[in-house]
Design a protein around this motif. Sequence first.
Motif, PDB file in Angstrom:
ATOM      1  N   ASN A   1       0.831  -1.203   0.000  1.00 27.62           N
ATOM      2  CA  ASN A   1       0.000   0.000   0.000  1.00 27.62           C
ATOM      3  C   ASN A   1       0.868   1.256   0.000  1.00 27.62           C
ATOM      4  N   THR A   2       0.856   1.969  -1.134  1.00 23.86           N
ATOM      5  CA  THR A   2       1.525   3.269  -1.243  1.00 23.86           C
ATOM      6  C   THR A   2       0.498   4.360  -1.542  1.00 23.86           C
ATOM      7  N   ALA A   3      -0.780   4.051  -1.353  1.00 22.90           N
ATOM      8  CA  ALA A   3      -1.849   5.006  -1.676  1.00 22.90           C
ATOM      9  C   ALA A   3      -2.256   5.769  -0.421  1.00 22.90           C
ATOM     10  N   ARG A   4      -3.355   5.374   0.195  1.00 23.29           N
ATOM     11  CA  ARG A   4      -3.821   5.994   1.435  1.00 23.29           C
ATOM     12  C   ARG A   4      -4.071   4.907   2.465  1.00 23.29           C
ATOM     13  N   SER A   5      -3.701   5.174   3.696  1.00 22.03           N
ATOM     14  CA  SER A   5      -3.850   4.174   4.747  1.00 22.03           C
ATOM     15  C   SER A   5      -5.296   3.750   4.921  1.00 22.03           C
ATOM     16  N   GLY A   6      -6.221   4.695   4.830  1.00 24.12           N
ATOM     17  CA  GLY A   6      -7.626   4.407   5.073  1.00 24.12           C
ATOM     18  C   GLY A   6      -8.255   3.431   4.108  1.00 24.12           C
ATOM     19  N   LEU A   7      -7.587   3.139   3.003  1.00 28.64           N
ATOM     20  CA  LEU A   7      -8.106   2.155   2.057  1.00 28.64           C
ATOM     21  C   LEU A   7      -8.031   0.740   2.619  1.00 28.64           C
ATOM     22  N   VAL A   8      -7.134   0.543   3.574  1.00 26.60           N
ATOM     23  CA  VAL A   8      -6.916  -0.788   4.163  1.00 26.60           C
ATOM     24  C   VAL A   8      -7.210  -0.726   5.660  1.00 26.60           C
ATOM     25  N   ASP A   9      -7.916  -1.717   6.152  1.00 28.14           N
ATOM     26  CA  ASP A   9      -8.149  -1.847   7.593  1.00 28.14           C
ATOM     27  C   ASP A   9      -6.826  -2.277   8.225  1.00 28.14           C
TER      28      ASP A   9
ATOM     29  N   LEU B   1      -1.001 -10.529   9.741  1.00 26.77           N
ATOM     30  CA  LEU B   1       0.448 -10.690   9.712  1.00 26.77           C
ATOM     31  C   LEU B   1       0.954 -11.353  10.988  1.00 26.77           C
ATOM     32  N   LYS B   2       0.403 -10.966  12.128  1.00 26.88           N
ATOM     33  CA  LYS B   2       0.801 -11.563  13.407  1.00 26.88           C
ATOM     34  C   LYS B   2       0.515 -13.056  13.416  1.00 26.88           C
ATOM     35  N   GLU B   3      -0.631 -13.424  12.850  1.00 23.43           N
ATOM     36  CA  GLU B   3      -1.042 -14.825  12.858  1.00 23.43           C
ATOM     37  C   GLU B   3      -0.490 -15.601  11.668  1.00 23.43           C
ATOM     38  N   LYS B   4       0.339 -14.940  10.848  1.00 26.26           N
ATOM     39  CA  LYS B   4       0.979 -15.556   9.679  1.00 26.26           C
ATOM     40  C   LYS B   4      -0.052 -16.112   8.695  1.00 26.26           C
ATOM     41  N   ARG B   5      -1.231 -15.485   8.632  1.00 24.89           N
ATOM     42  CA  ARG B   5      -2.256 -15.928   7.679  1.00 24.89           C
ATOM     43  C   ARG B   5      -1.958 -15.448   6.271  1.00 24.89           C
ATOM     44  N   ILE B   6      -1.118 -14.421   6.131  1.00 26.08           N
ATOM     45  CA  ILE B   6      -0.592 -14.021   4.831  1.00 26.08           C
ATOM     46  C   ILE B   6       0.924 -13.910   4.970  1.00 26.08           C
ATOM     47  N   GLN B   7       1.612 -13.895   3.812  1.00 23.52           N
ATOM     48  CA  GLN B   7       3.073 -13.959   3.847  1.00 23.52           C
ATOM     49  C   GLN B   7       3.699 -12.661   4.357  1.00 23.52           C
ATOM     50  N   GLY B   8       3.168 -11.524   3.877  1.00 22.02           N
ATOM     51  CA  GLY B   8       3.810 -10.279   4.271  1.00 22.02           C
ATOM     52  C   GLY B   8       3.073  -9.067   3.745  1.00 22.02           C
ATOM     53  N   ALA B   9       3.641  -7.896   4.025  1.00 17.99           N
ATOM     54  CA  ALA B   9       3.072  -6.638   3.554  1.00 17.99           C
ATOM     55  C   ALA B   9       4.186  -5.606   3.461  1.00 17.99           C
ATOM     56  N   ALA B  10       3.926  -4.558   2.691  1.00 18.00           N
ATOM     57  CA  ALA B  10       4.841  -3.419   2.615  1.00 18.00           C
ATOM     58  C   ALA B  10       3.985  -2.159   2.580  1.00 18.00           C
ATOM     59  N   LEU B  11       4.219  -1.261   3.532  1.00 20.15           N
ATOM     60  CA  LEU B  11       3.376  -0.078   3.679  1.00 20.15           C
ATOM     61  C   LEU B  11       4.213   1.192   3.701  1.00 20.15           C
ATOM     62  N   ASP B  12       3.716   2.202   3.011  1.00 19.03           N
ATOM     63  CA  ASP B  12       4.317   3.531   3.060  1.00 19.03           C
ATOM     64  C   ASP B  12       3.385   4.523   3.746  1.00 19.03           C
ATOM     65  N   VAL B  13       2.176   4.077   4.074  1.00 20.16           N
ATOM     66  CA  VAL B  13       1.164   4.947   4.689  1.00 20.16           C
ATOM     67  C   VAL B  13       0.542   4.232   5.888  1.00 20.16           C
ATOM     68  N   PHE B  14       0.161   5.034   6.903  1.00 19.47           N
ATOM     69  CA  PHE B  14      -0.281   4.462   8.169  1.00 19.47           C
ATOM     70  C   PHE B  14      -1.425   5.286   8.752  1.00 19.47           C
ATOM     71  N   ASP B  15      -2.229   4.644   9.603  1.00 19.55           N
ATOM     72  CA  ASP B  15      -3.347   5.344  10.224  1.00 19.55           C
ATOM     73  C   ASP B  15      -2.872   6.503  11.083  1.00 19.55           C
ATOM     74  N   ALA B  16      -1.760   6.319  11.772  1.00 18.76           N
ATOM     75  CA  ALA B  16      -1.169   7.390  12.579  1.00 18.76           C
ATOM     76  C   ALA B  16       0.243   7.640  12.075  1.00 18.76           C
ATOM     77  N   GLU B  17       0.518   8.872  11.701  1.00 19.15           N
ATOM     78  CA  GLU B  17       1.847   9.240  11.217  1.00 19.15           C
ATOM     79  C   GLU B  17       2.349  10.450  11.991  1.00 19.15           C
ATOM     80  N   PRO B  18       3.582  10.391  12.536  1.00 16.04           N
ATOM     81  CA  PRO B  18       4.487   9.249  12.578  1.00 16.04           C
ATOM     82  C   PRO B  18       3.878   8.077  13.355  1.00 16.04           C
ATOM     83  N   ILE B  19       4.412   6.879  13.136  1.00 14.82           N
ATOM     84  CA  ILE B  19       3.914   5.697  13.825  1.00 14.82           C
ATOM     85  C   ILE B  19       4.221   5.813  15.317  1.00 14.82           C
ATOM     86  N   PRO B  20       3.229   5.635  16.185  1.00 18.04           N
ATOM     87  CA  PRO B  20       3.479   5.692  17.635  1.00 18.04           C
ATOM     88  C   PRO B  20       4.506   4.638  18.058  1.00 18.04           C
TER      89      PRO B  20
END
Length: 346
Positions: free
Chosen positions: A254-262, A270-289
């Motif tokens: 996701n390099t678009a807008r964070s709000g597009l993805v829950d 990702l924590k439960e390893k149900r998918i392999q991975g992700a790469a994000l450039d946008v976040f619900d809170a920026e900077p990341i807490p």
Amino acid sequence: MKILAVGDTYIPESVMKAGLWQLEKAGYDVTVRQWKHQNLEALQMDNLLIEQQGPEAVVMPDDLFSDIHQYDIVIVQFTPLSQKILARATNLKLIGVLRGGTENIDVKYAASKNIAVANTPGRNARAVAEFTVALMFSEIRNIARSHTALKNKVWLKEFPNSAGIPELLDKTVGLVGVGHIGQLVAGYLKAFGCRLIAYDPYVANAEGIEMQSLEAVMRQSDIISIHARYTEDTHHLISQKEIALMKPNAVLINTARSGLVDQQSLVQALKEKRIQGAALDVFDAEPIPEDDEILHLDNITITPHLAGSTADAFSNSPKLFCSRLMQTIEQGCDMTIVNGVKLNLP
């Protein structure tokens, strides 16, 4: 016709002036000023406040818009135009924003004053598209993880995806949104031999791309890349339901807008390893807490909202907007007005 252009640390006065030379050559009165900051970080912090709280969040220096009543057009990038400022813009017909987003403008108030607001779609499309492909490689080939390990004197050879590190040839990449950025990403990926599928309710056909339902894209894709426009209707377009459809070896970019993805549902997957991975450039809170669990995941690549920030994207923005404005003035071409006001230049 009088035009005021306000640069910033990313587009300084000299670059702004050079980009608008066609307007001066055509005989228009162009004044260029700069919203000054000590450094890029200071501008970024102000911009973050404006994106989160609106154009009233940052107070402008008194002299920047003291004579705004004289101007027919104001051109800005990140500089905010609040209701207080626009109330004094008695002659203003057009606000030009040198990027896609218009969060720094009180768009509704501008409409009530019959001031058209035009953005500059596509100004950093190539920058974002290139960064998107780079994130794909960084995540699936463990580039960022191995770099960090080596900097910490660890010769790391085991990764979350070690059992199935892929190449792009013959992989299915699903694009959610095939506007300008999505199509550029598709063009790059064709060179790697990918099969391209996409979901976009506004696009019936796209060359070399199979248009499918969102559910089909989520189920089939080895890599899913988000390029949709963020609106009230597309908030959490990729929710827990869609993430649950992804293949166990799939990666989401996701390099678009964070709000597009829950984001919460993605982090849980990702924590439960149900998918392999992700790469994000946008976040619900920026900077990341600092206490955000996303910082502790080992199967994600994260970057601090960098995708659209290239020297070329910034320096080309005034040129691109100027060209579109000149076409509108000289040929009657339509500009991308975002607030529904009919443009009526003198």
